[in-house]
Design a protein around this motif. Structure first.
Motif, PDB file in Angstrom:
ATOM      1  N   LEU A  96       0.865  -1.178   0.000  1.00 19.54           N
ATOM      2  CA  LEU A  96       0.000   0.000   0.000  1.00 19.54           C
ATOM      3  C   LEU A  96       0.902   1.227   0.000  1.00 19.54           C
ATOM      4  CD1 LEU A  96      -2.079  -2.185   0.669  1.00 19.54           C
ATOM      5  CD2 LEU A  96      -2.847  -0.820   2.597  1.00 19.54           C
ATOM      6  N   SER A  97       1.225   1.719  -1.189  1.00 11.07           N
ATOM      7  CA  SER A  97       2.142   2.855  -1.295  1.00 11.07           C
ATOM      8  C   SER A  97       1.338   4.147  -1.408  1.00 11.07           C
ATOM      9  CB  SER A  97       3.035   2.686  -2.532  1.00 11.07           C
ATOM     10  OG  SER A  97       3.571   3.939  -2.918  1.00 11.07           O
ATOM     11  N   THR A  98       1.457   5.011  -0.406  1.00 11.02           N
ATOM     12  CA  THR A  98       0.695   6.263  -0.453  1.00 11.02           C
ATOM     13  C   THR A  98       1.194   7.158  -1.594  1.00 11.02           C
ATOM     14  OG1 THR A  98       2.091   6.934   1.419  1.00 11.02           O
ATOM     15  CG2 THR A  98      -0.217   6.445   1.885  1.00 11.02           C
ATOM     16  N   GLY A  99       2.498   7.101  -1.895  1.00 15.35           N
ATOM     17  CA  GLY A  99       3.027   7.887  -3.016  1.00 15.35           C
ATOM     18  C   GLY A  99       2.379   7.435  -4.324  1.00 15.35           C
ATOM     19  N   ASP A 100       2.304   6.105  -4.533  1.00 12.68           N
ATOM     20  CA  ASP A 100       1.679   5.584  -5.768  1.00 12.68           C
ATOM     21  C   ASP A 100       0.206   5.970  -5.833  1.00 12.68           C
ATOM     22  OD1 ASP A 100       4.042   4.421  -6.516  1.00 12.68           O
ATOM     23  OD2 ASP A 100       3.471   2.364  -6.020  1.00 12.68           O
ATOM     24  N   MET A 101      -0.491   5.906  -4.674  1.00 16.98           N
ATOM     25  CA  MET A 101      -1.924   6.259  -4.675  1.00 16.98           C
ATOM     26  C   MET A 101      -2.101   7.730  -5.073  1.00 16.98           C
ATOM     27  SD  MET A 101      -3.346   4.476  -1.220  1.00 16.98           S
ATOM     28  CE  MET A 101      -2.624   2.966  -0.667  1.00 16.98           C
ATOM     29  N   VAL A 111      -5.850  14.029   4.670  1.00 25.10           N
ATOM     30  CA  VAL A 111      -5.993  13.420   3.336  1.00 25.10           C
ATOM     31  C   VAL A 111      -5.400  12.012   3.366  1.00 25.10           C
ATOM     32  CG1 VAL A 111      -5.281  13.588   0.907  1.00 25.10           C
ATOM     33  CG2 VAL A 111      -5.830  15.671   2.203  1.00 25.10           C
ATOM     34  N   MET A 112      -4.193  11.912   3.930  1.00 25.63           N
ATOM     35  CA  MET A 112      -3.480  10.635   3.917  1.00 25.63           C
ATOM     36  C   MET A 112      -4.175   9.594   4.805  1.00 25.63           C
ATOM     37  SD  MET A 112      -1.399  11.663   1.812  1.00 25.63           S
ATOM     38  CE  MET A 112      -0.847   9.991   1.553  1.00 25.63           C
ATOM     39  N   ILE A 113      -4.667  10.038   5.948  1.00 21.46           N
ATOM     40  CA  ILE A 113      -5.321   9.110   6.882  1.00 21.46           C
ATOM     41  C   ILE A 113      -6.597   8.550   6.244  1.00 21.46           C
ATOM     42  CG2 ILE A 113      -6.521   8.976   9.120  1.00 21.46           C
ATOM     43  CD1 ILE A 113      -4.340  11.073  10.107  1.00 21.46           C
ATOM     44  N   GLY A 114      -7.375   9.424   5.612  1.00 16.85           N
ATOM     45  CA  GLY A 114      -8.610   8.977   4.944  1.00 16.85           C
ATOM     46  C   GLY A 114      -8.304   7.986   3.835  1.00 16.85           C
ATOM     47  N   MET A 115      -7.225   8.246   3.111  1.00 17.17           N
ATOM     48  CA  MET A 115      -6.844   7.387   1.985  1.00 17.17           C
ATOM     49  C   MET A 115      -6.495   5.969   2.468  1.00 17.17           C
ATOM     50  SD  MET A 115      -3.814   8.432  -0.627  1.00 17.17           S
ATOM     51  CE  MET A 115      -4.682   9.468  -1.731  1.00 17.17           C
ATOM     52  N   ILE A 116      -5.704   5.893   3.537  1.00 18.47           N
ATOM     53  CA  ILE A 116      -5.293   4.584   4.063  1.00 18.47           C
ATOM     54  C   ILE A 116      -6.471   3.881   4.734  1.00 18.47           C
ATOM     55  CG2 ILE A 116      -3.955   3.555   5.979  1.00 18.47           C
ATOM     56  CD1 ILE A 116      -2.375   3.750   3.373  1.00 18.47           C
ATOM     57  N   GLN A 117      -7.293   4.649   5.443  1.00 17.50           N
ATOM     58  CA  GLN A 117      -8.437   4.045   6.145  1.00 17.50           C
ATOM     59  C   GLN A 117      -9.330   3.291   5.156  1.00 17.50           C
ATOM     60  OE1 GLN A 117     -10.302   6.734   8.836  1.00 17.50           O
ATOM     61  NE2 GLN A 117     -10.947   4.984  10.058  1.00 17.50           N
ATOM     62  N   SER A 118      -9.595   3.891   3.998  1.00 18.18           N
ATOM     63  CA  SER A 118     -10.481   3.186   3.066  1.00 18.18           C
ATOM     64  C   SER A 118      -9.734   2.045   2.374  1.00 18.18           C
ATOM     65  CB  SER A 118     -11.132   4.139   2.073  1.00 18.18           C
ATOM     66  OG  SER A 118     -10.184   4.632   1.194  1.00 18.18           O
ATOM     67  N   ARG A 119      -8.423   2.229   2.117  1.00 20.71           N
ATOM     68  CA  ARG A 119      -7.676   1.176   1.386  1.00 20.71           C
ATOM     69  C   ARG A 119      -7.542  -0.114   2.196  1.00 20.71           C
ATOM     70  NH1 ARG A 119      -6.166  -2.412  -0.932  1.00 20.71           N
ATOM     71  NH2 ARG A 119      -4.461  -2.699  -2.405  1.00 20.71           N
ATOM     72  N   GLY A 123       5.558   4.123   2.898  1.00 21.31           N
ATOM     73  CA  GLY A 123       5.476   5.592   2.912  1.00 21.31           C
ATOM     74  C   GLY A 123       4.407   6.133   3.846  1.00 21.31           C
ATOM     75  N   PHE A 124       3.819   5.293   4.642  1.00 24.07           N
ATOM     76  CA  PHE A 124       2.802   5.693   5.634  1.00 24.07           C
ATOM     77  C   PHE A 124       3.014   4.818   6.864  1.00 24.07           C
ATOM     78  CE2 PHE A 124      -1.178   5.570   7.885  1.00 24.07           C
ATOM     79  CZ  PHE A 124      -1.729   6.827   7.711  1.00 24.07           C
ATOM     80  N   PRO A 125       2.986   5.354   8.081  1.00 21.47           N
ATOM     81  CA  PRO A 125       2.819   6.756   8.440  1.00 21.47           C
ATOM     82  C   PRO A 125       4.126   7.544   8.332  1.00 21.47           C
ATOM     83  CG  PRO A 125       3.004   5.422  10.417  1.00 21.47           C
ATOM     84  CD  PRO A 125       3.064   4.472   9.264  1.00 21.47           C
ATOM     85  N   ARG A 126       3.985   8.843   8.149  1.00 16.82           N
ATOM     86  CA  ARG A 126       5.148   9.729   8.063  1.00 16.82           C
ATOM     87  C   ARG A 126       5.129  10.785   9.151  1.00 16.82           C
ATOM     88  NH1 ARG A 126       5.850   8.767   2.114  1.00 16.82           N
ATOM     89  NH2 ARG A 126       7.669   9.906   1.447  1.00 16.82           N
ATOM     90  N   THR A 127       4.052  10.892   9.896  1.00 18.34           N
ATOM     91  CA  THR A 127       3.971  11.855  11.007  1.00 18.34           C
ATOM     92  C   THR A 127       3.377  11.117  12.214  1.00 18.34           C
ATOM     93  OG1 THR A 127       1.710  12.527  10.504  1.00 18.34           O
ATOM     94  CG2 THR A 127       3.457  13.769   9.410  1.00 18.34           C
ATOM     95  N   VAL A 128       3.543  11.718  13.406  1.00 18.48           N
ATOM     96  CA  VAL A 128       2.986  11.078  14.604  1.00 18.48           C
ATOM     97  C   VAL A 128       1.457  11.051  14.512  1.00 18.48           C
ATOM     98  CG1 VAL A 128       2.746  11.280  17.109  1.00 18.48           C
ATOM     99  CG2 VAL A 128       4.973  11.594  16.053  1.00 18.48           C
ATOM    100  N   ALA A 129       0.854  12.090  13.919  1.00 14.79           N
ATOM    101  CA  ALA A 129      -0.617  12.093  13.769  1.00 14.79           C
ATOM    102  C   ALA A 129      -1.056  10.903  12.917  1.00 14.79           C
ATOM    103  CB  ALA A 129      -1.077  13.400  13.139  1.00 14.79           C
ATOM    104  N   GLN A 130      -0.319  10.623  11.851  1.00 15.47           N
ATOM    105  CA  GLN A 130      -0.660   9.470  10.999  1.00 15.47           C
ATOM    106  C   GLN A 130      -0.446   8.162  11.760  1.00 15.47           C
ATOM    107  OE1 GLN A 130       1.410   9.648   7.172  1.00 15.47           O
ATOM    108  NE2 GLN A 130       0.765  11.752   6.806  1.00 15.47           N
ATOM    109  N   ALA A 131       0.639   8.092  12.542  1.00 15.79           N
ATOM    110  CA  ALA A 131       0.931   6.860  13.303  1.00 15.79           C
ATOM    111  C   ALA A 131      -0.164   6.600  14.341  1.00 15.79           C
ATOM    112  CB  ALA A 131       2.297   6.976  13.974  1.00 15.79           C
TER     113      ALA A 131
END
Ligand code: AP5
Length: 218
Positions: free
Chosen positions: A29-34, A63-71, A85-93
């Motif tokens: 699951l590559s967030t960069g590719d998505m 944006v990134m959290i929503g993208m991973i949540q649905s994927r 490439g995910f998570p990249r910030t503490v909020a994402q982690a």
């Protein structure tokens, strides 16, 4: 198995993910590719993300959290997955922890790819990517057999627009600024595994397999 590949631009996350898909039988699951897919499709998300990516900055967390949540709810993730490439910030982690917890899942390991800056710059300066299947090449160390054509799928092989020297510098600085808090977050949970990611692709792959205690599939 649920893994996260964590490391600076050019550290080999995408290259190793392709080998791990085969070895472990779980999707990448590559967030960069998505994000690049959204740009290609001309969606409003893609247009917004491009503004950040062209500058080498992080796309906003929500944006990134929503993208991973649905994927991760897709059927192909039912036996596990590999985040690239995910998570990249503490909020994402933190958001990832919450979404996994509510699904009764947990992150097994975070593999932190360690490569020195000069090597990263040289890898990105020569990187070529297949715009069809995402396979990575390098102008000097791993050129495709036929100029401009992917060995695996015959797709067109080209440079990534964010691999220009100035954007690469920004991407590396952005990563350095966000690395420590994310690494500390996972270190505190006992999930961080440092991977020496210099050396050949095969050597790095062996180190990863050893770190996750995984036997190749089949
Ligand atoms: P993304 O696409 O994730 O890029 P990145 O993290 O910058 O990583 P790269 O794809 O550049 O490198 P890689 O580690 O995969 O290396 P590769 O295997 O290709 O993100 C792009 C942008 O999207 C970000 O800047 C940001 O704007 C946004 N974004 C994405 N996720 C986000 C998130 N979670 N939050 C916010 N924003 C986000 O290898 C590189 C080269 O090295 C290749 O040429 C390869 O052949 C070569 N190579 C690989 N392994 C070796 C080896 N062992 N020895 C020698 N050469 C090697």
């Amino acid at each position: 198995m649920i893994l996260a590949l964590f490391g600076p631009p050019g550290s080999g996350k995408g290259t190793q993910a392709k080998a791990l898909i085969k070895a472990l039988g779980i999707p990448q699951l590559s967030t960069g590719d998505m994000l690049r897919e959204s740009i290609k499709a001309g969606t409003s998300l893609g247009k917004k993300a491009k503004e950040y990516m062209d500058l080498g900055k992080l796309v906003p967390d929500e944006v990134m959290i929503g993208m991973i949540q649905s994927r991760i709810q897709s059927a192909d993730c039912s036996k596990g997955f590999m985040l690239d490439g995910f998570p990249r910030t503490v909020a994402q982690a933190s958001a990832l922890d919450s979404m996994l917890q509510s699904a009764g899942l947990k992150l097994d390991s975070v593999l932190s790819f360690e490569v020195n800056r000069a090597e990263l710059i040289s890898r990105l300066a020569g990187r070529l990517v297949c715009s069809n299947c995402g396979a990575s090449y390098h102008e000097q160390s791993k050129p495709p057999k036929k100029d401009g054509i992917c060995d695996l799928c015959n797709g067109p092989v080209m440079k990534r627009p964010d691999d220009t020297p100035s954007v690469v510098e920004n991407r590396l600085d952005t990563f350095l600024a966000s690395t420590k808090p994310v690494a500390d977050f996972y270190q505190a949970q006992g999930r961080l595994k440092l991977i020496q990611a210099e050396g050949s692709e095969g050597q790095v792959f062996e180190r990863i397999m050893k770190a996750i205690g995984g036997a190749p599939k089949g």
